[in-house]
Design a protein around this motif. Structure first.
Motif, PDB file in Angstrom:
ATOM      1  N   ILE A   1      15.753  40.230 -37.122  1.00 57.42           N
ATOM      2  CA  ILE A   1      15.673  38.944 -37.824  1.00 57.42           C
ATOM      3  C   ILE A   1      16.516  37.942 -37.035  1.00 57.42           C
ATOM      4  O   ILE A   1      17.701  38.165 -36.805  1.00 57.42           O
ATOM      5  N   LYS A   2      15.884  36.851 -36.595  1.00 59.70           N
ATOM      6  CA  LYS A   2      16.561  35.925 -35.672  1.00 59.70           C
ATOM      7  C   LYS A   2      17.650  35.098 -36.371  1.00 59.70           C
ATOM      8  O   LYS A   2      18.664  34.773 -35.775  1.00 59.70           O
ATOM      9  N   HIS A   3      17.367  34.724 -37.617  1.00 58.97           N
ATOM     10  CA  HIS A   3      18.310  33.833 -38.304  1.00 58.97           C
ATOM     11  C   HIS A   3      18.361  34.178 -39.794  1.00 58.97           C
ATOM     12  O   HIS A   3      17.326  34.284 -40.445  1.00 58.97           O
ATOM     13  N   ILE A   4      19.551  34.395 -40.278  1.00 57.86           N
ATOM     14  CA  ILE A   4      19.728  34.638 -41.714  1.00 57.86           C
ATOM     15  C   ILE A   4      20.613  33.533 -42.269  1.00 57.86           C
ATOM     16  O   ILE A   4      21.725  33.328 -41.774  1.00 57.86           O
ATOM     17  N   ASP A   5      20.100  32.804 -43.257  1.00 61.26           N
ATOM     18  CA  ASP A   5      20.969  31.859 -43.969  1.00 61.26           C
ATOM     19  C   ASP A   5      21.119  32.333 -45.417  1.00 61.26           C
ATOM     20  O   ASP A   5      20.558  33.381 -45.793  1.00 61.26           O
ATOM     21  N   SER A   6      21.866  31.609 -46.210  1.00 54.04           N
ATOM     22  CA  SER A   6      22.186  32.045 -47.573  1.00 54.04           C
ATOM     23  C   SER A   6      20.932  32.379 -48.374  1.00 54.04           C
ATOM     24  O   SER A   6      20.884  33.397 -49.073  1.00 54.04           O
ATOM     25  N   SER A   7      19.886  31.537 -48.238  1.00 51.66           N
ATOM     26  CA  SER A   7      18.730  31.758 -49.107  1.00 51.66           C
ATOM     27  C   SER A   7      17.928  32.972 -48.629  1.00 51.66           C
ATOM     28  O   SER A   7      17.473  33.778 -49.439  1.00 51.66           O
ATOM     29  N   LEU A   8      17.779  33.128 -47.298  1.00 53.12           N
ATOM     30  CA  LEU A   8      17.096  34.326 -46.797  1.00 53.12           C
ATOM     31  C   LEU A   8      17.898  35.579 -47.167  1.00 53.12           C
ATOM     32  O   LEU A   8      17.322  36.620 -47.513  1.00 53.12           O
ATOM     33  N   TYR A   9      19.220  35.484 -47.090  1.00 52.83           N
ATOM     34  CA  TYR A   9      20.093  36.619 -47.433  1.00 52.83           C
ATOM     35  C   TYR A   9      19.802  37.080 -48.864  1.00 52.83           C
ATOM     36  O   TYR A   9      19.629  38.281 -49.115  1.00 52.83           O
ATOM     37  N   LYS A  10      19.694  36.124 -49.801  1.00 52.60           N
ATOM     38  CA  LYS A  10      19.377  36.457 -51.201  1.00 52.60           C
ATOM     39  C   LYS A  10      18.027  37.163 -51.302  1.00 52.60           C
ATOM     40  O   LYS A  10      17.890  38.182 -51.970  1.00 52.60           O
ATOM     41  N   GLU A  11      17.034  36.594 -50.600  1.00 48.46           N
ATOM     42  CA  GLU A  11      15.691  37.206 -50.589  1.00 48.46           C
ATOM     43  C   GLU A  11      15.736  38.642 -50.077  1.00 48.46           C
ATOM     44  O   GLU A  11      15.183  39.548 -50.683  1.00 48.46           O
ATOM     45  N   LEU A  12      16.408  38.833 -48.932  1.00 51.10           N
ATOM     46  CA  LEU A  12      16.464  40.161 -48.316  1.00 51.10           C
ATOM     47  C   LEU A  12      17.151  41.154 -49.248  1.00 51.10           C
ATOM     48  O   LEU A  12      16.748  42.316 -49.352  1.00 51.10           O
ATOM     49  N   LEU A  13      18.189  40.677 -49.921  1.00 49.84           N
ATOM     50  CA  LEU A  13      18.903  41.529 -50.880  1.00 49.84           C
ATOM     51  C   LEU A  13      17.972  41.938 -52.016  1.00 49.84           C
ATOM     52  O   LEU A  13      17.885  43.114 -52.380  1.00 49.84           O
ATOM     53  N   GLU A  14      17.254  40.936 -52.548  1.00 56.83           N
ATOM     54  CA  GLU A  14      16.352  41.202 -53.679  1.00 56.83           C
ATOM     55  C   GLU A  14      15.247  42.168 -53.287  1.00 56.83           C
ATOM     56  O   GLU A  14      14.844  43.028 -54.070  1.00 56.83           O
ATOM     57  N   GLN A  15      14.767  42.030 -52.042  1.00 54.81           N
ATOM     58  CA  GLN A  15      13.700  42.919 -51.556  1.00 54.81           C
ATOM     59  C   GLN A  15      14.244  44.283 -51.133  1.00 54.81           C
ATOM     60  O   GLN A  15      13.487  45.164 -50.732  1.00 54.81           O
ATOM     61  N   GLY A  16      15.566  44.457 -51.181  1.00 50.09           N
ATOM     62  CA  GLY A  16      16.164  45.737 -50.801  1.00 50.09           C
ATOM     63  C   GLY A  16      16.078  46.031 -49.320  1.00 50.09           C
ATOM     64  O   GLY A  16      16.188  47.175 -48.880  1.00 50.09           O
ATOM     65  N   ILE A  17      15.869  44.990 -48.515  1.00 48.90           N
ATOM     66  CA  ILE A  17      15.734  45.197 -47.063  1.00 48.90           C
ATOM     67  C   ILE A  17      17.106  45.453 -46.431  1.00 48.90           C
ATOM     68  O   ILE A  17      17.247  46.227 -45.493  1.00 48.90           O
ATOM     69  N   ILE A  18      18.129  44.809 -46.978  1.00 45.12           N
ATOM     70  CA  ILE A  18      19.476  45.057 -46.466  1.00 45.12           C
ATOM     71  C   ILE A  18      20.148  46.072 -47.367  1.00 45.12           C
ATOM     72  O   ILE A  18      20.284  45.866 -48.570  1.00 45.12           O
ATOM     73  N   ALA A  19      20.545  47.174 -46.771  1.00 47.52           N
ATOM     74  CA  ALA A  19      21.164  48.230 -47.575  1.00 47.52           C
ATOM     75  C   ALA A  19      22.084  49.047 -46.687  1.00 47.52           C
ATOM     76  O   ALA A  19      22.300  48.727 -45.525  1.00 47.52           O
ATOM     77  N   ASP A  20      22.670  50.065 -47.212  1.00 47.57           N
ATOM     78  CA  ASP A  20      23.493  51.017 -46.474  1.00 47.57           C
ATOM     79  C   ASP A  20      24.616  50.322 -45.689  1.00 47.57           C
ATOM     80  O   ASP A  20      25.288  49.459 -46.219  1.00 47.57           O
ATOM     81  N   GLY A  21      24.723  50.666 -44.420  1.00 51.68           N
ATOM     82  CA  GLY A  21      25.836  50.186 -43.600  1.00 51.68           C
ATOM     83  C   GLY A  21      25.839  48.679 -43.406  1.00 51.68           C
ATOM     84  O   GLY A  21      26.885  48.066 -43.229  1.00 51.68           O
ATOM     85  N   MET A  22      24.629  48.083 -43.426  1.00 51.07           N
ATOM     86  CA  MET A  22      24.542  46.654 -43.122  1.00 51.07           C
ATOM     87  C   MET A  22      25.004  45.786 -44.299  1.00 51.07           C
ATOM     88  O   MET A  22      25.441  44.652 -44.102  1.00 51.07           O
ATOM     89  N   LEU A  23      24.927  46.344 -45.502  1.00 49.78           N
ATOM     90  CA  LEU A  23      25.249  45.563 -46.700  1.00 49.78           C
ATOM     91  C   LEU A  23      26.693  45.052 -46.709  1.00 49.78           C
ATOM     92  O   LEU A  23      26.911  43.838 -46.813  1.00 49.78           O
ATOM     93  N   PRO A  24      27.701  45.961 -46.565  1.00 44.67           N
ATOM     94  CA  PRO A  24      29.076  45.441 -46.556  1.00 44.67           C
ATOM     95  C   PRO A  24      29.340  44.521 -45.369  1.00 44.67           C
ATOM     96  O   PRO A  24      30.098  43.553 -45.483  1.00 44.67           O
TER      97      PRO A  24
END
Lengths: 258, 258
Positions: B199-222
């Protein structure tokens, strides 16, 4: 010129936390700009032994092979240096730990192989007195361990007494510099068997006399030779005495001047 | 405000001299003011094992007892830090190696014992951004290892990612600060099984989306939580990507902004 005190402690005191902490409080109380230089050979030998690395000595000098250099870098540059810095910070001295690689402060040349290959041992070629002075001017107190570098990426083991005198000669371009060599004796002794025979002041002419009378010999001879060499290159005063007597006011140390 | 880049490398690259030296050349080529932060856990574990000290981990976190702290001080503060400094000097970067004790740069508090006693582990309380800036203003390049101190003489083991983000937050008082987290992946992946899904660019709103979709998890979450925390405290940009792709111009890294 402003005054600068450069204090050197040896490996024995580093072995004993109580003595070391007592010394660091004396050092913290020294007035004015100051630099600390430390060795750590005994601790390095002990940790090398634990790691199964044999410490090879020829004529009392350490042979620094690649794995010995790693131990020295760990012990001098890490364990000993950073604990001294943390202790000094606790005494409100804004210390900064350095090897010769940091801010390119001391460049040396790997000793050429003649009769003996000493390995990764460096002879000091250049002291970056202006860079070191940036730290002093920023009110930081440099704490040097006995490691230099060749400027090409190689760290080199370097005698702490030599580092001290070379540093002092370099800093004499900017400061009225005094060295304090701290060790177990109360100073230079007239009679090596009498601890109370400390010579209070040695100048060039007394030095000649003492040499002619054979009073200075053995371990003290090269030390004093180095002292007069440093004095001849701009260092103002050299003091030698007991680690637990370090102050600028007392006259417990042997004072050496031209 | 002037720009400042803070680059963090992990323990893996430190294991391999060729990769480390290649990385240090990339770091040397970065433009403008910069700071390097390094770990060294793998090397510490190996040397601890040689010394017969067992590395105790709970939930993937190291328990730092007194003898482990000694190893960490030797390996991070000495062996790894001073060799990096010497290599950078060879690339004409006027590097200076630091722990949090040096110039009192990072003060921490020993982690309170709750369920687990982590031992001599510190949580950062204060970054002395003005003191660190004295070094930067003097054209020195700070190289931090993952050690802090409590100001009372105790060194403390501290997570290198945390040191990086706390340093960046502190330096944001003075500079437009960017973090570069360098590791083995090319960035934050949309599909953890597809290395090309960066993912080339993550901003606050994309971050929320990715979280909701469960795409960011495990080691990357913290890691990303820490990133947004740093961004909310003044850090301008955070970049994550492959150690061997570090430049300021390319768009190989995942760029994270508010």
């Amino acid at each position: 010129m402003e005054k600068l005190s450069i204090v050197k402690i040896g490996g024995n005191i580093i072995e004993d936390d109580t003595s070391l902490n007592a010394f660091l409080k004396l050092f913290a109380n020294l007035k004015g700009k100051k630099i600390l230089v430390h060795g750590g050979g005994k601790r390095a030998t002990a940790i090398a032994a634990k790691l199964g690395i044999e410490s090879k000595m020829i004529n009392g000098r350490r042979i620094t092979d690649a794995e010995t250099l790693e131990v020295i870098t760990m012990v001098y540059g890490g364990l000993v240096n950073k604990n001294i810095v943390a202790q000094l910070q606790a005494s409100n001295i804004d210390a900064i730990g350095l090897t010769g690689a940091d801010i390119n402060s001391m460049t040396s040349e790997k000793r050429p192989v003649k009769d003996v290959d000493f390995g990764f041992v460096g002879d000091v070629k250049k002291v970056a007195h202006n860079s070191i002075d940036k730290l002093i001017k920023a009110d930081f107190t440099p704490v040097f361990c006995a490691i230099t570098h060749d400027g090409k990426g190689q760290l080199l083991n370097t005698n702490a007494d030599t580092i001290t005198s070379q540093l002092a000669v370099g800093m004499s371009n900017l400061y009225e510099t005094s060295i304090y060599y701290c060790f177990e004796l109360d100073g230079v002794l007239k009679d090596i068997n009498d601890k109370n025979s400390v010579i209070k002041h040695i100048d060039s002419s007394l030095y000649k006399e003492l040499l002619e009378q054979g009073i200075i010999a053995d371990g003290m001879l090269p030390k004093l030779e180095n002292c007069f060499d440093a004095l001849n290159h701009g260092v103002k005063t050299i003091n030698m005495g007991n680690t637990n007597m370090l102050t600028q006011e007392n006259d417990n140390f042997t004072r050496i001047t031209l």
